[in-house]
Write a protein that holds these residues in place. Structure first.
Motif, PDB file in Angstrom:
ATOM      1  N   THR A 274       0.792  -1.227   0.000  1.00  0.00           N
ATOM      2  CA  THR A 274       0.000   0.000   0.000  1.00  0.00           C
ATOM      3  C   THR A 274       0.826   1.278   0.000  1.00  0.00           C
ATOM      4  N   GLY A 275       2.139   1.197   0.154  1.00  0.00           N
ATOM      5  CA  GLY A 275       2.929   2.412   0.178  1.00  0.00           C
ATOM      6  C   GLY A 275       4.400   2.137   0.392  1.00  0.00           C
ATOM      7  N   PHE A 276       5.183   3.210   0.437  1.00  0.00           N
ATOM      8  CA  PHE A 276       6.631   3.105   0.618  1.00  0.00           C
ATOM      9  C   PHE A 276       7.138   4.376   1.292  1.00  0.00           C
ATOM     10  N   ILE A 277       8.086   4.211   2.216  1.00  0.00           N
ATOM     11  CA  ILE A 277       8.730   5.340   2.906  1.00  0.00           C
ATOM     12  C   ILE A 277      10.225   5.237   2.675  1.00  0.00           C
ATOM     13  N   HIS A 278      10.803   6.231   2.048  1.00  0.00           N
ATOM     14  CA  HIS A 278      12.254   6.231   1.860  1.00  0.00           C
ATOM     15  C   HIS A 278      12.925   6.581   3.181  1.00  0.00           C
ATOM     16  N   THR A 279      13.951   5.811   3.551  1.00  0.00           N
ATOM     17  CA  THR A 279      14.677   6.085   4.809  1.00  0.00           C
ATOM     18  C   THR A 279      16.150   6.348   4.533  1.00  0.00           C
ATOM     19  N   GLY A 280      16.897   5.331   4.162  1.00  0.00           N
ATOM     20  CA  GLY A 280      18.320   5.510   3.916  1.00  0.00           C
ATOM     21  C   GLY A 280      18.937   4.278   3.301  1.00  0.00           C
ATOM     22  N   LEU A 281      20.215   4.345   3.020  1.00  0.00           N
ATOM     23  CA  LEU A 281      20.930   3.277   2.317  1.00  0.00           C
ATOM     24  C   LEU A 281      20.928   1.977   3.117  1.00  0.00           C
ATOM     25  N   GLY A 282      20.378   0.930   2.506  1.00  0.00           N
ATOM     26  CA  GLY A 282      20.415  -0.390   3.133  1.00  0.00           C
ATOM     27  C   GLY A 282      19.480  -0.550   4.312  1.00  0.00           C
ATOM     28  N   ALA A 283      18.226  -0.097   4.195  1.00  0.00           N
ATOM     29  CA  ALA A 283      17.262  -0.222   5.299  1.00  0.00           C
ATOM     30  C   ALA A 283      17.205  -1.668   5.783  1.00  0.00           C
ATOM     31  N   HIS A 284      17.262  -1.855   7.101  1.00  0.00           N
ATOM     32  CA  HIS A 284      17.484  -3.217   7.594  1.00  0.00           C
ATOM     33  C   HIS A 284      16.631  -3.589   8.804  1.00  0.00           C
ATOM     34  N   GLY A 285      16.895  -3.025   9.981  1.00  0.00           N
ATOM     35  CA  GLY A 285      16.210  -3.414  11.208  1.00  0.00           C
ATOM     36  C   GLY A 285      15.119  -2.436  11.593  1.00  0.00           C
ATOM     37  N   LEU A 286      14.029  -2.948  12.214  1.00  0.00           N
ATOM     38  CA  LEU A 286      12.881  -2.126  12.605  1.00  0.00           C
ATOM     39  C   LEU A 286      12.523  -2.369  14.064  1.00  0.00           C
ATOM     40  N   TYR A 287      12.380  -1.271  14.839  1.00  0.00           N
ATOM     41  CA  TYR A 287      12.100  -1.403  16.268  1.00  0.00           C
ATOM     42  C   TYR A 287      11.151  -0.317  16.743  1.00  0.00           C
ATOM     43  N   PRO A 288      10.102  -0.679  17.511  1.00  0.00           N
ATOM     44  CA  PRO A 288       9.180   0.332  18.026  1.00  0.00           C
ATOM     45  C   PRO A 288       9.756   1.049  19.235  1.00  0.00           C
ATOM     46  N   SER A 289       9.374   2.310  19.391  1.00  0.00           N
ATOM     47  CA  SER A 289       9.778   3.048  20.588  1.00  0.00           C
ATOM     48  C   SER A 289       8.996   2.520  21.783  1.00  0.00           C
ATOM     49  N   ARG A 290       9.467   2.832  22.982  1.00  0.00           N
ATOM     50  CA  ARG A 290       8.827   2.330  24.188  1.00  0.00           C
ATOM     51  C   ARG A 290       7.378   2.782  24.333  1.00  0.00           C
ATOM     52  N   ASP A 291       7.057   3.981  23.845  1.00  0.00           N
ATOM     53  CA  ASP A 291       5.688   4.471  23.965  1.00  0.00           C
ATOM     54  C   ASP A 291       4.818   4.084  22.774  1.00  0.00           C
ATOM     55  N   GLY A 292       5.390   3.349  21.825  1.00  0.00           N
ATOM     56  CA  GLY A 292       4.611   2.875  20.685  1.00  0.00           C
ATOM     57  C   GLY A 292       4.200   3.945  19.701  1.00  0.00           C
ATOM     58  N   THR A 293       4.899   5.070  19.682  1.00  0.00           N
ATOM     59  CA  THR A 293       4.533   6.156  18.759  1.00  0.00           C
ATOM     60  C   THR A 293       5.462   6.249  17.562  1.00  0.00           C
ATOM     61  N   LYS A 294       6.650   5.684  17.657  1.00  0.00           N
ATOM     62  CA  LYS A 294       7.643   5.817  16.600  1.00  0.00           C
ATOM     63  C   LYS A 294       8.286   4.479  16.279  1.00  0.00           C
ATOM     64  N   MET A 295       8.926   4.431  15.114  1.00  0.00           N
ATOM     65  CA  MET A 295       9.666   3.248  14.686  1.00  0.00           C
ATOM     66  C   MET A 295      11.073   3.671  14.285  1.00  0.00           C
ATOM     67  N   TYR A 296      12.067   2.951  14.807  1.00  0.00           N
ATOM     68  CA  TYR A 296      13.459   3.211  14.459  1.00  0.00           C
ATOM     69  C   TYR A 296      13.866   2.272  13.327  1.00  0.00           C
ATOM     70  N   VAL A 297      14.426   2.840  12.270  1.00  0.00           N
ATOM     71  CA  VAL A 297      14.876   2.075  11.108  1.00  0.00           C
ATOM     72  C   VAL A 297      16.394   2.144  11.047  1.00  0.00           C
ATOM     73  N   ALA A 298      17.040   0.992  11.146  1.00  0.00           N
ATOM     74  CA  ALA A 298      18.498   0.934  11.017  1.00  0.00           C
ATOM     75  C   ALA A 298      18.849   0.820   9.544  1.00  0.00           C
ATOM     76  N   ASN A 299      19.563   1.813   9.024  1.00  0.00           N
ATOM     77  CA  ASN A 299      20.017   1.811   7.635  1.00  0.00           C
ATOM     78  C   ASN A 299      21.483   1.365   7.622  1.00  0.00           C
ATOM     79  N   ARG A 300      21.716   0.175   7.079  1.00  0.00           N
ATOM     80  CA  ARG A 300      23.026  -0.471   7.233  1.00  0.00           C
ATOM     81  C   ARG A 300      24.129   0.182   6.412  1.00  0.00           C
ATOM     82  N   GLY A 301      23.771   1.056   5.487  1.00  0.00           N
ATOM     83  CA  GLY A 301      24.789   1.789   4.751  1.00  0.00           C
ATOM     84  C   GLY A 301      25.355   1.066   3.551  1.00  0.00           C
ATOM     85  N   SER A 302      24.732  -0.041   3.129  1.00  0.00           N
ATOM     86  CA  SER A 302      25.245  -0.794   1.993  1.00  0.00           C
ATOM     87  C   SER A 302      24.148  -1.669   1.419  1.00  0.00           C
TER      88      SER A 302
END
Length: 400
Positions: A274-302
């Motif tokens: 249904t969609g796409f969000i550009h983040t950064g080079l080599g998007a890899h790991g996804l983790y929710p914040s403690r309050d459940g409002t945000k998501m951290y995306v680890a961009n592996r750089g390759s």
């Protein structure tokens, strides 16, 4: 009690009433704007799965104040599996120092908290061999026990009812359902069109899971009740899906794609992109914040499986769940390779392995500032312990 007995003992479901978790549905409510209590939509969970406390936020029980008393007694540590040095480094977050290290099996990929939160399992998939194993760690002492021979355990999850561990046998294109304590095989599901099956997320009611197929650009949807494949979905672009995380309200599955440099949005029920969000080079790991409002995306750089250190593209993107917009970007100073990890119990630190730089990053979730801690060779799926929540569905500690 010996370590083996400790593992096999069915420790009571931490932090929840086991008797209330077995029904098909639980009628739960949500506070109204006026401060009253109004009926929330009913979530009919599979038998044995703990009830959904808040249908608007399935991570509501993982807030920093929700650590169960039993779990709170465990050592505060960060466990780092090092893929090439075949060991686990243990970091004390109070000092940011490595305080222990111990050998495990060949090619340790992830450290996975068990469904009942009483064991941390190191998945040693022994790349290109048949000598895979799982090494249990006692979180109370931080020490490992005897490894159990298991075929190709690249990653591991747990069915939401806690009845099975799901060993993700990546090279075999297979999901092995095993006893969550003894790891004896219960049954297997072949996923022949899922080349490189590795990461997963579960629906809000536990009825299905979506797994990524890293080397085929596909996703596979699996029925957790009937234990069968429901279908495959080819992503529109990119071609190397990695981690997958379900939104707090259970409506969207976010899929990081290392080649597309961002996150695909997938409707899990209809199984459509249904969609796409550009983040950064080599998007890899996804983790929710403690309050459940945000998501951290680890961009592996390759885009490479074996990339170079100090990549200028390495960093973290922060996505707001409510808007699906990137609200912050945190590059690694001097370049780096953020991979897999987790958020600290208090939510103030995001811990990620630096896959190609042989370090671990501790990132301040308020401003993105970070430090690097040297570890072994090619660190991968680290976990942070203890964690708040009632039960773990696996990976590096996705709790509910």
């Amino acid at each position: 009690m010996g370590f083996k007995q400790y593992l096999v003992a069915a420790v009571a479901i931490v932090g929840l009433g086991a008797g209330s978790a077995s029904g098909w549905a639980q009628d739960v409510g949500a506070p109204s704007k006026g401060g009253g209590h109004t009926a929330a939509p009913l979530v009919q969970t599979i038998p044995g799965m703990p009830p959904v406390s808040n249908p608007a936020n399935l991570y509501s029980e993982t807030g920093s104040s929700h650590i169960a008393p039993e779990v709170a007694r465990d050592l505060e540590r960060v466990y780092v599996p090092n893929l090439r040095s075949n060991d686990v480094y243990v970091i004390d977050p109070a000092t940011n120092k490595v305080v222990d290290r111990f050998p495990v099996g060949k090619s340790p990929q992830h450290v996975v908290p068990s469904w009942d939160l009483r064991t941390l399992w190191v998945t040693n998939n022994a790349e290109s061999t048949v000598h895979g194993s799982l090494t249990p760690i006692d979180p109370r002492t931080g020490r490992p026990g005897p490894s159990i021979a298991v075929d190709d355990p690249y990653n591991m999850y747990f069915t939401p009812d806690g009845k099975s561990a799901i060993v993700v046998a990546e090279a075999r294109k297979r999901l092995d359902f095993r006893d969550p304590h003894s790891m004896q095989l219960q049954q297997s599901i072949d996923v022949p069109e899922c080349k490189g099956v590795n990461h997963a997320a579960f629906s809000i009611d536990g009825r299905y899971a979506i797994f990524t197929c890293e080397f085929g650009g596909h996703l596979v949807k699996v029925d957790m009740v009937e234990k069968k494949v429901l279908g495959y979905l080819k992503l529109s672009s990119g071609g190397m899906p990695q981690d997958v995380l379900v939104s707090p309200n259970g409506k969207i599955f976010y899929v990081a794609d290392m080649m597309a440099d961002g996150v695909f949005l997938v409707d899990g029920d209809t199984f459509r992109e249904t969609g796409f969000i550009h983040t950064g080079l080599g998007a890899h790991g996804l983790y929710p914040s403690r309050d459940g409002t945000k998501m951290y995306v680890a961009n592996r750089g390759s885009h490479l499986i074996h990339g170079q250190p100090h990549s200028k593209g390495g960093g973290v993107s922060v996505i707001d769940f409510a808007t699906n917009k990137v609200v912050a970007t945190w590059p690694v100073p001097g370049g780096g390779s953020p991979d897999m990890g987790n958020v600290s119990a208090d939510g103030k630190s995001l811990w990620l392995s630096g896959r190609f730089d042989d370090v671990v990053y501790r990132i301040n979730t308020k401003d993105g500032s970070m430090i690097s801690i040297p570890v072994g060779q090619e660190p991968h799926g680290l976990t942070v312990w203890p964690q708040p929540g009632r039960y773990s569905i696996g990976h590096t500690g996705i709790l509910r």
